[in-house]
Scaffold this motif. Structure first.
Motif, PDB file in Angstrom:
ATOM      1  N   THR A 184      10.310  13.855   9.818  1.00  0.00           N
ATOM      2  CA  THR A 184      11.050  14.297   8.635  1.00  0.00           C
ATOM      3  C   THR A 184      10.427  13.629   7.417  1.00  0.00           C
ATOM      4  O   THR A 184      10.393  12.401   7.322  1.00  0.00           O
ATOM      5  CB  THR A 184      12.537  13.923   8.742  1.00  0.00           C
ATOM      6  OG1 THR A 184      13.109  14.587   9.870  1.00  0.00           O
ATOM      7  CG2 THR A 184      13.288  14.335   7.477  1.00  0.00           C
ATOM      8  N   ILE A 185       9.942  14.443   6.504  1.00  0.00           N
ATOM      9  CA  ILE A 185       9.254  13.957   5.309  1.00  0.00           C
ATOM     10  C   ILE A 185      10.247  13.893   4.156  1.00  0.00           C
ATOM     11  O   ILE A 185      10.948  14.870   3.861  1.00  0.00           O
ATOM     12  CB  ILE A 185       8.072  14.877   4.927  1.00  0.00           C
ATOM     13  CG1 ILE A 185       7.124  15.064   6.117  1.00  0.00           C
ATOM     14  CG2 ILE A 185       7.336  14.320   3.712  1.00  0.00           C
ATOM     15  CD1 ILE A 185       6.478  13.808   6.597  1.00  0.00           C
ATOM     16  N   LEU A 186      10.301  12.743   3.488  1.00  0.00           N
ATOM     17  CA  LEU A 186      11.221  12.536   2.370  1.00  0.00           C
ATOM     18  C   LEU A 186      10.463  12.607   1.048  1.00  0.00           C
ATOM     19  O   LEU A 186       9.435  11.954   0.876  1.00  0.00           O
ATOM     20  CB  LEU A 186      11.919  11.184   2.503  1.00  0.00           C
ATOM     21  CG  LEU A 186      12.588  10.894   3.863  1.00  0.00           C
ATOM     22  CD1 LEU A 186      13.281   9.539   3.829  1.00  0.00           C
ATOM     23  CD2 LEU A 186      13.566  11.994   4.244  1.00  0.00           C
ATOM     24  N   HIS A 187      10.990  13.404   0.115  1.00  0.00           N
ATOM     25  CA  HIS A 187      10.375  13.592  -1.200  1.00  0.00           C
ATOM     26  C   HIS A 187      11.336  13.139  -2.296  1.00  0.00           C
ATOM     27  O   HIS A 187      12.546  13.053  -2.094  1.00  0.00           O
ATOM     28  CB  HIS A 187      10.059  15.071  -1.454  1.00  0.00           C
ATOM     29  CG  HIS A 187       9.173  15.712  -0.442  1.00  0.00           C
ATOM     30  ND1 HIS A 187       7.804  15.769  -0.575  1.00  0.00           N
ATOM     31  CD2 HIS A 187       9.461  16.355   0.727  1.00  0.00           C
ATOM     32  CE1 HIS A 187       7.284  16.415   0.455  1.00  0.00           C
ATOM     33  NE2 HIS A 187       8.276  16.788   1.265  1.00  0.00           N
ATOM     34  N   TRP A 195       3.279  13.118  -2.160  1.00  0.00           N
ATOM     35  CA  TRP A 195       2.713  13.279  -0.817  1.00  0.00           C
ATOM     36  C   TRP A 195       1.347  13.971  -0.863  1.00  0.00           C
ATOM     37  O   TRP A 195       0.407  13.562  -0.174  1.00  0.00           O
ATOM     38  CB  TRP A 195       3.667  14.079   0.069  1.00  0.00           C
ATOM     39  CG  TRP A 195       4.678  13.244   0.785  1.00  0.00           C
ATOM     40  CD1 TRP A 195       6.008  13.177   0.555  1.00  0.00           C
ATOM     41  CD2 TRP A 195       4.419  12.351   1.877  1.00  0.00           C
ATOM     42  NE1 TRP A 195       6.625  12.294   1.427  1.00  0.00           N
ATOM     43  CE2 TRP A 195       5.664  11.775   2.255  1.00  0.00           C
ATOM     44  CE3 TRP A 195       3.274  11.970   2.577  1.00  0.00           C
ATOM     45  CZ2 TRP A 195       5.779  10.842   3.284  1.00  0.00           C
ATOM     46  CZ3 TRP A 195       3.388  11.038   3.609  1.00  0.00           C
ATOM     47  CH2 TRP A 195       4.635  10.496   3.946  1.00  0.00           C
ATOM     48  N   ASN A 196       1.242  15.024  -1.676  1.00  0.00           N
ATOM     49  CA  ASN A 196      -0.045  15.722  -1.793  1.00  0.00           C
ATOM     50  C   ASN A 196      -1.122  14.799  -2.351  1.00  0.00           C
ATOM     51  O   ASN A 196      -2.281  14.833  -1.911  1.00  0.00           O
ATOM     52  CB  ASN A 196       0.101  16.953  -2.682  1.00  0.00           C
ATOM     53  CG  ASN A 196       0.922  18.044  -2.031  1.00  0.00           C
ATOM     54  OD1 ASN A 196       1.018  18.106  -0.805  1.00  0.00           O
ATOM     55  ND2 ASN A 196       1.520  18.906  -2.843  1.00  0.00           N
ATOM     56  N   LYS A 208       4.760  17.704   9.679  1.00  0.00           N
ATOM     57  CA  LYS A 208       6.104  17.855   9.126  1.00  0.00           C
ATOM     58  C   LYS A 208       7.011  18.596  10.102  1.00  0.00           C
ATOM     59  O   LYS A 208       6.697  19.680  10.568  1.00  0.00           O
ATOM     60  CB  LYS A 208       6.021  18.613   7.797  1.00  0.00           C
ATOM     61  CG  LYS A 208       7.352  18.913   7.153  1.00  0.00           C
ATOM     62  CD  LYS A 208       7.148  19.600   5.804  1.00  0.00           C
ATOM     63  CE  LYS A 208       6.477  20.945   5.983  1.00  0.00           C
ATOM     64  NZ  LYS A 208       6.296  21.652   4.689  1.00  0.00           N
ATOM     65  N   HIS A 210      10.748  18.311   9.375  1.00  0.00           N
ATOM     66  CA  HIS A 210      11.754  18.692   8.388  1.00  0.00           C
ATOM     67  C   HIS A 210      11.379  18.054   7.055  1.00  0.00           C
ATOM     68  O   HIS A 210      10.525  17.165   6.986  1.00  0.00           O
ATOM     69  CB  HIS A 210      13.160  18.224   8.794  1.00  0.00           C
ATOM     70  CG  HIS A 210      13.616  18.747  10.121  1.00  0.00           C
ATOM     71  ND1 HIS A 210      13.947  20.080  10.328  1.00  0.00           N
ATOM     72  CD2 HIS A 210      13.807  18.116  11.311  1.00  0.00           C
ATOM     73  CE1 HIS A 210      14.307  20.238  11.589  1.00  0.00           C
ATOM     74  NE2 HIS A 210      14.227  19.069  12.205  1.00  0.00           N
ATOM     75  N   GLU A 211      12.035  18.501   5.988  1.00  0.00           N
ATOM     76  CA  GLU A 211      11.853  17.918   4.661  1.00  0.00           C
ATOM     77  C   GLU A 211      13.215  17.650   4.029  1.00  0.00           C
ATOM     78  O   GLU A 211      14.148  18.439   4.190  1.00  0.00           O
ATOM     79  CB  GLU A 211      11.075  18.860   3.734  1.00  0.00           C
ATOM     80  CG  GLU A 211       9.615  19.001   4.063  1.00  0.00           C
ATOM     81  CD  GLU A 211       8.896  19.914   3.069  1.00  0.00           C
ATOM     82  OE1 GLU A 211       8.075  19.413   2.288  1.00  0.00           O
ATOM     83  OE2 GLU A 211       9.202  21.125   3.074  1.00  0.00           O
ATOM     84  N   TRP A 213      14.807  16.268   0.138  1.00  0.00           N
ATOM     85  CA  TRP A 213      14.471  15.972  -1.255  1.00  0.00           C
ATOM     86  C   TRP A 213      15.569  15.133  -1.884  1.00  0.00           C
ATOM     87  O   TRP A 213      16.755  15.357  -1.638  1.00  0.00           O
ATOM     88  CB  TRP A 213      14.301  17.269  -2.051  1.00  0.00           C
ATOM     89  CG  TRP A 213      13.022  17.985  -1.748  1.00  0.00           C
ATOM     90  CD1 TRP A 213      12.784  18.831  -0.711  1.00  0.00           C
ATOM     91  CD2 TRP A 213      11.798  17.879  -2.474  1.00  0.00           C
ATOM     92  NE1 TRP A 213      11.481  19.280  -0.749  1.00  0.00           N
ATOM     93  CE2 TRP A 213      10.857  18.712  -1.826  1.00  0.00           C
ATOM     94  CE3 TRP A 213      11.400  17.176  -3.614  1.00  0.00           C
ATOM     95  CZ2 TRP A 213       9.546  18.856  -2.275  1.00  0.00           C
ATOM     96  CZ3 TRP A 213      10.103  17.315  -4.071  1.00  0.00           C
ATOM     97  CH2 TRP A 213       9.185  18.141  -3.407  1.00  0.00           C
ATOM     98  N   GLY A 229      13.877   9.282   7.800  1.00  0.00           N
ATOM     99  CA  GLY A 229      12.546   9.854   7.867  1.00  0.00           C
ATOM    100  C   GLY A 229      11.520   8.926   7.253  1.00  0.00           C
ATOM    101  O   GLY A 229      11.767   7.745   7.011  1.00  0.00           O
TER     102      GLY A 229
END
Length: 298
Positions: A184-187, A195-196, A208, A210-211, A213, A229
């Protein structure tokens, strides 16, 4: 506020947590060891969590206790700064400094007592803020900002430090990260491309699953600490957590091309309070970068 335990109980806990020794805590507080023990037990009962492990006639902080200790120290530090301001009888004009919220809470406030100890005649008032700053329409003297926007060309801007970013996670999730399992990626919406930027810099892809925000970095950091995450963070926002080994940075940190600046509407004159604060900030940023980038990334 009604759910908060007593300030005295928190003060007793912070002292005991700092020493991890009831005798030393009782000596500092001028109370009996039994009184310290009672306050801590009452606090644990009120919160419904265990703050200390008792073993071998010693006390040791639990993860919950460590988290409360950090919060108490930040809160008491801020209270001390505020009370000192209120009791200041001199006619010194304070420096009003605007700073991005997470950097202010996680990095600047914990270090500011050091500046005050070495510069007792310079008062610093902090204001939370980010993005563009209009000195003509505010009481702010200085602003700490990352150069992700264009500020007024008439302002003077001194670079404090390069930004370093990298993925962070709980220690028990590190193996899942380095073995490239889906995560799970947290933004955060304040830096949607973080991240990019990191993946482009290291030529590495995080799988990834899940994401999630979040509006601000300090919320994202709490989500990482709660095990939701893997997040991306500035090295300056997690100094204490890295030092305490409460989180891991599996890939270390890289510069993302941006930097932090101290912005002023006027030039930095020699020996002026603004210049003294500038030089201290440069030194403090450098110390954090040197200690953590080398130890984590090296």
């Amino acid at each position: 506020m009604k759910n908060l335990p007593s300030l005295n109980a928190l003060r007793v806990f912070e002292t005991a947590a700092r020493y991890q020794n009831l005798v030393k805590a009782s000596e500092e507080l001028f109370v009996t060891q039994g009184a310290v023990s009672r306050q801590i037990r009452q606090l644990e009962t009120a919160l419904g969590v265990i703050l200390f492990e008792r073993r071998n006639r010693g006390i040791f902080l639990t993860p919950a206790g460590e988290k409360l200790k950090q919060a108490c120290q930040q809160a008491f530090g801020l209270l001390t700064l505020t009370i000192d301001d209120l009791q200041q009888t001199s006619q010194l004009t304070p420096l009003v400094v605007s700073c991005e919220p997470t950097i202010m809470m996680k990095w600047l406030i914990p270090k500011l007592m050091e500046f005050k100890a070495n510069n007792p005649d310079i008062e610093i008032h902090l204001v939370s803020g980010g993005g563009n700053i209009d000195f003509s329409r505010s009481s702010v003297n200085l602003a700490i900002r990352r150069n992700d926007f264009l500020w007024d060309k008439s302002y003077v801007a001194e670079q404090l430090a390069r930004e370093w970013i990298g993925p962070i996670c709980l220690p028990n999730a590190e193996d899942h990260v380095i073995t490239h399992q889906p995560l799970t990626i947290l933004h955060t919406r304040t830096r949607p491309e973080a991240w990019n930027d990191w993946m482009s810099g290291v030529k590495q892809i995080i799988q990834k699953q899940h994401e999630l925000w979040f509006e601000h970095f300090y919320i994202l950091l709490e989500a990482v600490m709660a095990g939701h995450g893997i997040g991306i963070s500035s090295i300056y926002m997690i100094e204490q957590e890295l030092s305490d080994k409460r989180i891991k940075a599996p890939y270390g940190f890289i510069p993302d091309g941006s930097a932090y600046y101290l912005i002023s509407p006027e030039i930095f004159e020699a020996n002026a309070p603004q210049t003294i604060f500038l030089e201290w900030l440069k030194k403090a940023f450098h110390e954090t970068q040197t200690r953590l980038v080398v130890s984590v990334s090296g």
